[in-house]
Scaffold this motif. Structure first.
Motif, PDB file in Angstrom:
ATOM      1  N   TYR A 142     -20.307 -40.213 -11.679  1.00  0.00           N
ATOM      2  CA  TYR A 142     -19.443 -39.064 -11.947  1.00  0.00           C
ATOM      3  C   TYR A 142     -19.297 -38.308 -10.633  1.00  0.00           C
ATOM      4  O   TYR A 142     -20.291 -37.876 -10.045  1.00  0.00           O
ATOM      5  N   GLN A 143     -18.069 -38.206 -10.136  1.00  0.00           N
ATOM      6  CA  GLN A 143     -17.825 -37.566  -8.832  1.00  0.00           C
ATOM      7  C   GLN A 143     -17.632 -36.064  -8.981  1.00  0.00           C
ATOM      8  O   GLN A 143     -16.795 -35.620  -9.776  1.00  0.00           O
ATOM      9  N   ILE A 144     -18.381 -35.306  -8.202  1.00  0.00           N
ATOM     10  CA  ILE A 144     -18.354 -33.842  -8.307  1.00  0.00           C
ATOM     11  C   ILE A 144     -17.997 -33.213  -6.962  1.00  0.00           C
ATOM     12  O   ILE A 144     -18.600 -33.542  -5.937  1.00  0.00           O
ATOM     13  N   VAL A 145     -17.006 -32.319  -6.954  1.00  0.00           N
ATOM     14  CA  VAL A 145     -16.811 -31.416  -5.819  1.00  0.00           C
ATOM     15  C   VAL A 145     -17.688 -30.209  -6.138  1.00  0.00           C
ATOM     16  O   VAL A 145     -17.360 -29.396  -7.005  1.00  0.00           O
ATOM     17  N   THR A 146     -18.817 -30.116  -5.458  1.00  0.00           N
ATOM     18  CA  THR A 146     -19.864 -29.166  -5.858  1.00  0.00           C
ATOM     19  C   THR A 146     -19.334 -27.744  -6.006  1.00  0.00           C
ATOM     20  O   THR A 146     -19.649 -27.057  -6.985  1.00  0.00           O
ATOM     21  N   ASP A 151     -21.132 -22.510 -11.042  1.00  0.00           N
ATOM     22  CA  ASP A 151     -21.854 -21.539 -10.215  1.00  0.00           C
ATOM     23  C   ASP A 151     -23.192 -21.247 -10.884  1.00  0.00           C
ATOM     24  O   ASP A 151     -23.290 -20.411 -11.778  1.00  0.00           O
ATOM     25  N   GLY A 152     -24.213 -21.936 -10.434  1.00  0.00           N
ATOM     26  CA  GLY A 152     -25.525 -21.771 -11.060  1.00  0.00           C
ATOM     27  C   GLY A 152     -26.369 -20.715 -10.378  1.00  0.00           C
ATOM     28  O   GLY A 152     -27.413 -20.325 -10.883  1.00  0.00           O
ATOM     29  N   ASP A 153     -25.930 -20.264  -9.186  1.00  0.00           N
ATOM     30  CA  ASP A 153     -26.717 -19.289  -8.435  1.00  0.00           C
ATOM     31  C   ASP A 153     -25.739 -18.350  -7.723  1.00  0.00           C
ATOM     32  O   ASP A 153     -25.189 -18.692  -6.671  1.00  0.00           O
ATOM     33  N   THR A 154     -25.542 -17.177  -8.306  1.00  0.00           N
ATOM     34  CA  THR A 154     -24.535 -16.280  -7.723  1.00  0.00           C
ATOM     35  C   THR A 154     -25.019 -15.645  -6.422  1.00  0.00           C
ATOM     36  O   THR A 154     -24.219 -15.099  -5.671  1.00  0.00           O
ATOM     37  N   THR A 155     -26.322 -15.756  -6.134  1.00  0.00           N
ATOM     38  CA  THR A 155     -26.808 -15.133  -4.897  1.00  0.00           C
ATOM     39  C   THR A 155     -26.301 -15.861  -3.654  1.00  0.00           C
ATOM     40  O   THR A 155     -26.348 -15.319  -2.552  1.00  0.00           O
ATOM     41  N   ASP A 186     -22.397 -24.744  -6.956  1.00  0.00           N
ATOM     42  CA  ASP A 186     -23.528 -25.055  -6.080  1.00  0.00           C
ATOM     43  C   ASP A 186     -24.434 -26.109  -6.718  1.00  0.00           C
ATOM     44  O   ASP A 186     -24.194 -26.565  -7.850  1.00  0.00           O
ATOM     45  N   LEU A 187     -25.472 -26.469  -5.968  1.00  0.00           N
ATOM     46  CA  LEU A 187     -26.384 -27.519  -6.443  1.00  0.00           C
ATOM     47  C   LEU A 187     -27.113 -27.063  -7.702  1.00  0.00           C
ATOM     48  O   LEU A 187     -27.333 -27.858  -8.634  1.00  0.00           O
ATOM     49  N   GLY A 243     -26.944 -24.231  -1.348  1.00  0.00           N
ATOM     50  CA  GLY A 243     -28.387 -24.073  -1.544  1.00  0.00           C
ATOM     51  C   GLY A 243     -28.780 -22.624  -1.373  1.00  0.00           C
ATOM     52  O   GLY A 243     -28.443 -21.782  -2.203  1.00  0.00           O
ATOM     53  N   ASP A 244     -29.438 -22.325  -0.245  1.00  0.00           N
ATOM     54  CA  ASP A 244     -29.859 -20.935  -0.029  1.00  0.00           C
ATOM     55  C   ASP A 244     -29.621 -20.525   1.419  1.00  0.00           C
ATOM     56  O   ASP A 244     -29.280 -21.353   2.269  1.00  0.00           O
ATOM     57  N   ASP A 245     -29.849 -19.238   1.701  1.00  0.00           N
ATOM     58  CA  ASP A 245     -29.460 -18.725   3.020  1.00  0.00           C
ATOM     59  C   ASP A 245     -30.449 -19.080   4.118  1.00  0.00           C
ATOM     60  O   ASP A 245     -30.274 -18.663   5.258  1.00  0.00           O
TER      61      ASP A 245
END
Ligand code: NOJ
Length: 836
Positions: A142-146, A151-155, A186-187, A243-245
């Motif tokens: 299954y091809q995903i454009v992430t 949006d699993g992490d709004t931060t 996001d991931l 991912g994260d900052d």
């Protein structure tokens, strides 16, 4: 559905209008004293629906007729009252989910009809459970454009490293969104939707490049952020939007861990061709885990990291595609030792973080010789992974974006066959998009499969030796979805039915199962990279569940042959077969005509067969007669219009090899042999070249998968067999290399005069160099030659063939450059080994 009250009011409105009209007529003719009787305009007959309202356990097809001569019929399926602006009826309406049809007849000389209405409740039976699988060929990717998935992490939506690149409207109000900004997927979002993917039967996800991308809007180029992930600045880190900052691997590892727990493999899109736009954005910035290495304009060293050539203008030119610039993106020189090592280290880092393989971007435009060594580096990687990888050697596939009519198609076949890099089946894609998107003939698909799988005498590269390793798709992130090309929902489901029963490893583009599309600008990029807004159950999801269950259960679909059994423009009947496992698929895409089928033969055993997806696609049963054996006649049947039927027989399971991953490697490398009927206890795996057969050391033996270590054979074309209890599988092809490969530059300071149709090939004394073969398929090449008169013509001709580190081929065995013509001109090759 319209309420009785609404309908009554509408009828009253019609009566009132008639009364007013009669009154006006009376006024106009007044004065004579001879009153004429009021003229009543007749009303058109109420449309008739061919299927009664009710609850059904299979698809329905509803025809609408009207007894008023010349009446046009308009209808709705969305609860709206039909008007002359509604859809005009022409062919039966496929009903796949609970639907209300409301229809209106309009005829000249008549008032509009009453509205007929019927609600069809469709309760399709649930699909069978999907068995766990050992190998991706038994499932689908299954091809995903992430950025566009969830949006699993709004931060991380608006990270401080790269602020103001986010548009908050994407998922909620795409009409008001900037489609070239980040939308927030996001991931973590993919991880949160794994249960949705698992329930659909997804066996692997291909995620858009997750690496650290440029941090600014490349406005000077085309006003675009790198939401798609293809504008890498640092291959060693995860992007802060995904991912994260701190650009850490935390979210990536969490996704891989959770996906694997759900039996879902992870394939990473890896753009090895280039970094990011030139003269825009970050101008080709290249970092190594946070340390700036170069930009495009500061890349002035003696061994540049980039090629500095113009954009590719001729995609038929061997030299341009590999050495020129792809769409303004800084073109990495993989023959620079630092770049070579950097890219391979990045690939290995992903393997160490548990990925199950890669989708390599633009393999047509990367240096082909280097890609042999990339495939080989992966084959020889034996590091440990945390999170753990799924069982089996990495599955890799690359993008060679050409059709079979294109000049470099023969090169793609040769490249894939001899390098071991599986290719995305772009050649088939164009036909799938035509057939299911714009209604072209099934012959277009059938002819393409014949060409790819069995070859053509008119081109030098005959056929893909492992068609089941081609990676098939009908939609992707670079082309308009087929719904933007004309497909309706039924056509999408027919495309899904074909894709998941065709040979090859299928890739389903995210959202197709939710009928996601946006027609702005015809649905081209970026409007094909829609925000995924629905994760519910649809009839397409149900269909996918059926087909995933079939792929997992029947090895004919994962590994079998594919044979056309009956065809016309609208009907395609084909058979998948592995031993006595047989799956016969029949698609009728004609919008209104049921197709009588006679003269259909199958290797299904005599007997009666019901439709495997339980009429999810309106399929029917068949009867096979004849005597047991092959080519049995199917009793004449009528294939319903817009239907798919699938008839299945699960046969005796003898040892059969489905694929070997990778299919090119050197002695000592581990290869995964996938298939069926291997038995529960370890049997024997033999590798044979010529008259020499060696048994391989095996490990991890199960009924459908084992790992074998390539034995110490002299390099060349080999065959591999699996033996269990004295029964030996048929032989599967494999290529043994001399040893691990390294890329080597060959430079030629002068050449004979060449005609424009001539090409230069290279040959040498090891299998990797063709064992002195002088044929197009046997020798190495064509050697890349810059166009005559090109302003960027290097002073030497270059090519990076693969070469064995243990042999001395690079310095002593390059005997000649040869033309493809029969006159072979020996030519001393001043080989220059650029690096070990
Ligand atoms: C091909 C990818 O599929 C496409 O989306 C991308 O823009 C180009 N390669 C450049 O990386």
């Amino acid at each position: 559905m319209m309420s009785a009250g609404r309908r009554l009011i509408r009828f009253m409105g019609v009566s009132l209008m008639l009364a007013v009209a009669a009154l006006l007529a009376g006024c106009g003719s007044g004065g004579s004293g001879n009153s004429t009787p009021p003229v009543t305009t007749p009303q058109a007959a109420t449309p008739m629906l061919s299927v009664s309202a009710g609850t059904y356990t299979a698809l329905q097809s509803v025809a609408i007729t009207d007894s008023t001569s010349g009446a046009a019929i308009y209808y709705t399926t969305n609860g709206a009252v039909p008007t002359t602006s509604s859809a005009a009826y022409s062919v039966p309406i496929p009903i796949a989910t609970t639907t209300t049809i409301e229809a209106l007849a309009v005829a000249s000389g008549y008032t509009n009809s009453s509205v007929s209405s019927a609600t069809y409740t469709i309760n399709l039976p649930a699909a069978p459970a999907i068995a766990p699988i050992a190998d991706i060929h038994q499932g689908f990717i299954y091809q995903i454009v992430t950025d566009r998935f969830f949006d699993g992490d709004t931060t991380n939506d608006n990270p401080s490293e790269s602020p103001n690149l986010h548009n908050p409207n994407g998922f909620t109000n795409p009409a008001d969104a900037d489609w070239n900004l980040y939308w927030g997927g996001d991931l973590a979002g993919i991880q949160q939707k794994l249960s949705y993917l698992k329930s659909m039967g997804v066996a692997g996800i291909w995620i858009s490049p997750p690496m650290n991308n440029i941090r600014v809007n490349a406005a000077a180029s085309n006003g675009e952020t790198s939401y798609h992930g293809y504008w890498t600045r640092d291959f060693m880190q995860i992007d802060e939007h995904f991912g994260d900052d701190t650009n850490s691997w935390t979210a990536f590892d969490a996704l891989v861990t959770a996906a694997h727990a759900d039996g879902i493999r992870v394939y990473v899109d890896f753009p090895a061709n280039d970094s990011n736009p030139i003269n825009a954005g970050e101008n080709g910035s290249l970092y190594d885990n946070g340390i700036l290495i170069t930009t495009y304009s500061t890349d002035t060293g003696i061994t540049p990291y980039y090629h500095h050539n113009p954009n590719i203008s001729n995609y038929n030119d061997h030299y341009q595609v590999q050495y020129y610039t792809l769409e303004g993106l800084a073109d990495l020189d993989q023959t620079n030792p630092w770049v070579d090592s950097y890219l391979k280290s990045a690939v290995e880092q992903f393997l160490a973080h548990g990925v199950d393989g890669f989708r390599f971007d633009a393999v047509l435009e990367v240096n082909w010789g280097w890609e042999y060594s990339l495939e080989n580096a992966i084959a020889n990687w034996s590091g440990s992974s945390s999170p753990a990888r799924m069982p089996g050697q990495p599955f890799i596939f690359g993008e060679w974006n050409e059709g079979s009519g294109d000049a470099l198609y023969p090169d793609s076949v040769k490249f894939s066959n001899s390098s071991g890099m599986n290719l995305l089946d772009y050649t088939l894609y164009w036909q799938l998009a035509n057939v299911f998107g714009t209604g072209a003939s099934f012959y277009d698909i059938d002819n393409e499969l014949t060409l790819e799988d069995t070859g053509s005498s008119s081109i030098p590269a005959q056929a893909f030796t492992q068609p089941n390793d081609l990676v098939t798709f009908f939609d992707n992130h670079d082309n308009p979805r087929i719904m933007s090309q004309g497909a309706d929902r039924m056509a999408v489901k027919q495309a899904i039915s074909f894709l998941l029963t065709c040979r090859g490893v299928p890739v389903l583009y995210y959202g197709d199962e939710q009928y996601l599309f946006n027609d702005t600008n015809g649905g081209v990029v970026p409007y094909n990279r829609n925000g995924m807004t629905s994760f519910g159950s649809t009839d397409a999801v149900l269909l996918i569940q059926y087909l995933a269950a079939l792929r997992a259960a029947n090895p004919a679909v994962a590994y079998g042959t594919m044979t056309q059994r009956w065809i016309n423009n609208d009907v395609y009947i084909y058979e998948r077969q592995l031993g006595t496992n047989v799956v016969l698929v029949a698609i009728n895409k004609n919008p209104s005509t049921d197709q009588s089928i006679s003269g259909l033969y199958t290797d299904l055993e005599p007997g009666s067969y019901t439709d495997y997806p339980a009429q999810t696609m309106g399929g029917i049963g068949i009867t096979v007669t004849g005597t047991a054996g092959s080519n049995n006649p199917v009793t004449n049947l009528k294939l319903p219009h817009r239907s798919v039927s699938i008839w299945v027989s699960a046969g005796i399971v003898l040892p059969s090899i489905g694929n070997i991953t990778p299919r090119v490697a050197n002695p000592g490398a581990a290869v995964t042999i996938n298939g069926t009927g291997f038995g529960a206890t370890a049997g024997t795996v033999n590798f044979t070249i010529g008259s020499t057969t060696l048994s391989a050391t095996v490990t991890n033996w199960s009924n459908g998968q084992t790992t074998a270590f390539v034995p110490a054979l002299t390099a060349g074309s080999a065959t591999v067999t699996v033996t269990q209890d004295t029964v030996t599988s048929s032989a599967a092809p494999f290529t043994v290399n001399t040893s691990a490969l390294i890329p080597v530059n060959f430079s030629v300071s002068s050449t004979p005069a060449l005609a424009s149709t001539d090409v230069i090939m290279l040959t040498g004394n090891v299998a990797e160099l063709g064992n002195w073969a002088t044929t197009w398929n046997g020798a190495i090449g064509p050697v890349t030659i810059p166009a005559t008169g090109s302003a960027h013509k290097p002073s030497r001709y270059r090519r990076e063939p693969r070469c064995s580190s243990s042999s001395s081929c690079c310095t002593t065995t390059n005997r000649s450059l040869r033309r493809t013509s029969s006159t072979v001109t020996p030519f001393p090759l001043p080989a220059r080994v650029q690096r070990p």
